[in-house]
Design a protein around this motif. Sequence first.
Motif, mmCIF file in Angstrom:
data_model
loop_
_atom_site.group_PDB
_atom_site.id
_atom_site.type_symbol
_atom_site.label_atom_id
_atom_site.label_comp_id
_atom_site.label_asym_id
_atom_site.label_seq_id
_atom_site.Cartn_x
_atom_site.Cartn_y
_atom_site.Cartn_z
ATOM 1 N N MET A 1 -14.560 2.492 -4.252
ATOM 2 C CA MET A 1 -14.274 1.610 -3.118
ATOM 3 C C MET A 1 -15.079 2.026 -1.897
ATOM 4 O O MET A 1 -15.408 3.201 -1.711
ATOM 5 N N ASP A 2 -15.386 1.050 -1.091
ATOM 6 C CA ASP A 2 -16.155 1.262 0.128
ATOM 7 C C ASP A 2 -15.385 2.165 1.081
ATOM 8 O O ASP A 2 -14.175 2.365 0.934
ATOM 9 N N PHE A 3 -16.097 2.702 2.073
ATOM 10 C CA PHE A 3 -15.467 3.594 3.043
ATOM 11 C C PHE A 3 -14.283 2.915 3.725
ATOM 12 O O PHE A 3 -14.399 1.798 4.218
ATOM 13 N N ALA A 4 -13.135 3.597 3.752
ATOM 14 C CA ALA A 4 -12.036 3.184 4.618
ATOM 15 C C ALA A 4 -12.319 3.748 6.007
ATOM 16 O O ALA A 4 -13.045 4.734 6.154
ATOM 17 N N PHE A 5 -11.760 3.127 7.011
ATOM 18 C CA PHE A 5 -12.038 3.564 8.379
ATOM 19 C C PHE A 5 -10.779 4.111 9.023
ATOM 20 O O PHE A 5 -9.755 3.422 9.138
ATOM 21 N N GLY A 6 -10.824 5.379 9.439
ATOM 22 C CA GLY A 6 -9.713 5.976 10.157
ATOM 23 C C GLY A 6 -8.409 5.913 9.383
ATOM 24 O O GLY A 6 -8.361 6.149 8.173
ATOM 25 N N CYS A 7 -7.324 5.577 10.092
ATOM 26 C CA CYS A 7 -6.001 5.583 9.475
ATOM 27 C C CYS A 7 -5.830 4.467 8.456
ATOM 28 O O CYS A 7 -4.803 4.403 7.780
ATOM 29 N N GLN A 8 -6.821 3.573 8.315
ATOM 30 C CA GLN A 8 -6.780 2.596 7.221
ATOM 31 C C GLN A 8 -6.679 3.315 5.880
ATOM 32 O O GLN A 8 -6.077 2.801 4.929
ATOM 33 N N ALA A 9 -7.267 4.514 5.794
ATOM 34 C CA ALA A 9 -7.225 5.285 4.553
ATOM 35 C C ALA A 9 -5.793 5.602 4.138
ATOM 36 O O ALA A 9 -5.490 5.722 2.946
ATOM 37 N N ASP A 10 -4.901 5.748 5.103
ATOM 38 C CA ASP A 10 -3.495 6.034 4.806
ATOM 39 C C ASP A 10 -2.864 4.887 4.033
ATOM 40 O O ASP A 10 -2.244 5.078 2.978
ATOM 41 N N GLY A 11 -3.034 3.656 4.564
ATOM 42 C CA GLY A 11 -2.461 2.490 3.893
ATOM 43 C C GLY A 11 -3.104 2.213 2.547
ATOM 44 O O GLY A 11 -2.425 1.831 1.577
ATOM 45 N N ILE A 12 -4.423 2.419 2.452
ATOM 46 C CA ILE A 12 -5.128 2.179 1.197
ATOM 47 C C ILE A 12 -4.648 3.154 0.122
ATOM 48 O O ILE A 12 -4.381 2.767 -1.023
ATOM 49 N N THR A 13 -4.541 4.441 0.485
ATOM 50 C CA THR A 13 -4.111 5.442 -0.498
ATOM 51 C C THR A 13 -2.683 5.182 -0.953
ATOM 52 O O THR A 13 -2.376 5.266 -2.149
ATOM 53 N N VAL B 1 -1.710 11.649 -0.473
ATOM 54 C CA VAL B 1 -1.709 12.266 -1.804
ATOM 55 C C VAL B 1 -0.651 13.364 -1.868
ATOM 56 O O VAL B 1 0.123 13.449 -2.830
ATOM 57 N N LYS B 2 -0.602 14.226 -0.838
ATOM 58 C CA LYS B 2 0.367 15.321 -0.826
ATOM 59 C C LYS B 2 1.799 14.789 -0.812
ATOM 60 O O LYS B 2 2.675 15.297 -1.521
ATOM 61 N N GLU B 3 2.059 13.777 0.003
ATOM 62 C CA GLU B 3 3.410 13.217 0.079
ATOM 63 C C GLU B 3 3.794 12.549 -1.237
ATOM 64 O O GLU B 3 4.942 12.642 -1.676
ATOM 65 N N SER B 4 2.837 11.888 -1.871
ATOM 66 C CA SER B 4 3.112 11.237 -3.162
ATOM 67 C C SER B 4 3.394 12.263 -4.244
ATOM 68 O O SER B 4 4.220 12.033 -5.135
ATOM 69 N N LYS C 1 6.930 13.407 -3.935
ATOM 70 C CA LYS C 1 7.868 12.383 -4.407
ATOM 71 C C LYS C 1 7.803 12.176 -5.909
ATOM 72 O O LYS C 1 8.572 11.382 -6.462
ATOM 73 N N GLY C 2 6.883 12.868 -6.587
ATOM 74 C CA GLY C 2 6.761 12.719 -8.029
ATOM 75 C C GLY C 2 6.062 11.446 -8.457
ATOM 76 O O GLY C 2 6.224 10.994 -9.592
ATOM 77 N N LEU C 3 5.253 10.860 -7.565
ATOM 78 C CA LEU C 3 4.586 9.601 -7.871
ATOM 79 C C LEU C 3 3.227 9.803 -8.534
ATOM 80 O O LEU C 3 2.653 8.851 -9.058
ATOM 81 N N GLU D 1 -14.776 14.360 10.939
ATOM 82 C CA GLU D 1 -14.879 13.010 10.390
ATOM 83 C C GLU D 1 -13.619 12.250 10.786
ATOM 84 O O GLU D 1 -12.869 12.722 11.638
ATOM 85 N N MET D 2 -13.359 11.085 10.171
ATOM 86 C CA MET D 2 -12.285 10.243 10.689
ATOM 87 C C MET D 2 -11.272 9.772 9.647
ATOM 88 O O MET D 2 -10.340 9.041 9.983
ATOM 89 N N GLU D 3 -11.412 10.145 8.373
ATOM 90 C CA GLU D 3 -10.503 9.610 7.351
ATOM 91 C C GLU D 3 -9.815 10.655 6.478
ATOM 92 O O GLU D 3 -8.753 10.391 5.921
ATOM 93 N N GLY D 4 -10.427 11.821 6.301
ATOM 94 C CA GLY D 4 -9.987 12.762 5.277
ATOM 95 C C GLY D 4 -8.512 13.109 5.323
ATOM 96 O O GLY D 4 -7.838 13.146 4.287
ATOM 97 N N SER D 5 -7.977 13.378 6.513
ATOM 98 C CA SER D 5 -6.575 13.785 6.614
ATOM 99 C C SER D 5 -5.625 12.683 6.161
ATOM 100 O O SER D 5 -4.546 12.962 5.625
ATOM 101 N N TYR D 6 -6.008 11.439 6.380
ATOM 102 C CA TYR D 6 -5.135 10.327 5.987
ATOM 103 C C TYR D 6 -5.084 10.180 4.466
ATOM 104 O O TYR D 6 -4.022 9.920 3.890
ATOM 105 N N PHE D 7 -6.228 10.349 3.802
ATOM 106 C CA PHE D 7 -6.234 10.369 2.339
ATOM 107 C C PHE D 7 -5.363 11.515 1.831
ATOM 108 O O PHE D 7 -4.493 11.332 0.976
#
Length: 475
Positions: free
Chosen positions: A273-285, A407-410, A413-415, A397-403
């Motif tokens: 997938m193309d680059f997500a921008f900023g906190c958009q990465a949170d919703g996408i992940t 992932v860590k929260e999921s 939760k066992g997802l 950078e602007m997205e890594g922490s949101y990805f």
Amino acid sequence: MIRRPPRSTLSSSSAASDVYKRQVHPPAIDIIDEVLYGYGDSSTSKGQTPTNAAPPGNADEEAAKVAKNVLQKMPLSERERQGLLKIWPTTCLQSLYSVIMHREEYMLRVDSSVGRRYQTDPFHEWGLNLRAAVMKKMGLSPQGHLPPDLQIDIISSNTHCTKSCLSPFARVHRDRILEFGRTKKPELVNLTWPVEEDLVYACISSYVAENNLKEEYNSALMGIGLEVMEDTAMTGLQVDIVPVHLLNMELIDPCLKVRGCEARGTHHFILNMDFAFGCQADGITKTLVETFGKHIMSFNVMGKAGGIASQMNRGDIQLASHVLLSKSSLTTEDFLDELRSCGNEDVSVEFLNEMLGGDKALCKVLHGPVLTIPGTMLQNEKLLKYYSNIWHCIGLEMEGSYFCRQVKESLKKGLLIKNIRTRFAYYTSDLPLRSDASLSTPMRPNEGVPPLYAIARAFLCRILARKPASPVITN
């Protein structure tokens, strides 16, 4: 919508509140005001007993009777009226008044409907479209269950890098592309290229355009089953869906071929997938996790980052040990920076250096924390030096922490499967602490292409060389 009085008018005895209440216009508040405070009745002045007040002695019984009569005048069903009286047998009108006028945590909103179709979350719509496309690729109903042996590897990158590594077009036309470079692009050929395949990738777009080979290029991608899902839900994200079993492993990037990569299983897909921008990465992940869950084998994040380590040059690769979300300069109650491990267990500095050409490599690989900033407004010298000197960050950078956060929260939760792989690597596009290497200064082709493709090769190699293993699905 029922408007609420400003904070300065919360007292029912204030003059401002009196004016405001006369300006609040839903019929319900007018009715309750008249009963409780006698508004509309000129015979009742402030401080006097309202004309509708219950006589002493049987106040509770009379209050309930008055409330019942008032509720009859409101657009409520009989069930709703009985429910309100059950909740507040003797203080129904006062409680409703408090909810409407005095409690800022309550808001009632009614919007007129413009159609019969409910609005959907664009991320969820995007995820459902992606799921349907993957199911269709497997010859299954889009509404059916995901097959137990489905494996998904997710790459966040630009959309041409993974294509070039996997498409047979670059190998079939390799000699002609290099000849084209020598005759039409000598400024590229005369640069130093430790990995010759990178020169092929640097010339390929001009070669395709000048020789009108766009149709053949797309045909080669279709031949390996690659399908492009354009943005369908206003997310701005294009996704390349790659069915791994259809790859021609004899015609992929030579580095991948040498390292024993193989196609296997009809239910293994790479979603590039193309680059997500900023906190958009949170919703996408989050959406990807909700869509594919434990079928996800890896998250791979590659992109560009600014370099703030003193020994860093443009084109160097930043292999993230951690991502650090900068929150210290935000005007919020939660201002503590968030540090999270990136994984990268199977991608090392040495491995990436091999992808760059080993001893011939023009750039180097640095390992350390990478800073995630909420916006470019935070790129000031004092702030960056603080994170470089105190946190030992090598880049920003602007997205890594949101990805990483999702992932860590999921995982908690066992997802997701417990042994999911996460990989984070960036090429250095600018040096914000140096005036001669800002984003406005163009990069040379052999500064940007080699690190980008080195990261792509490293990720693809780990994905395609992984031992076959079905994800564990639990109901």
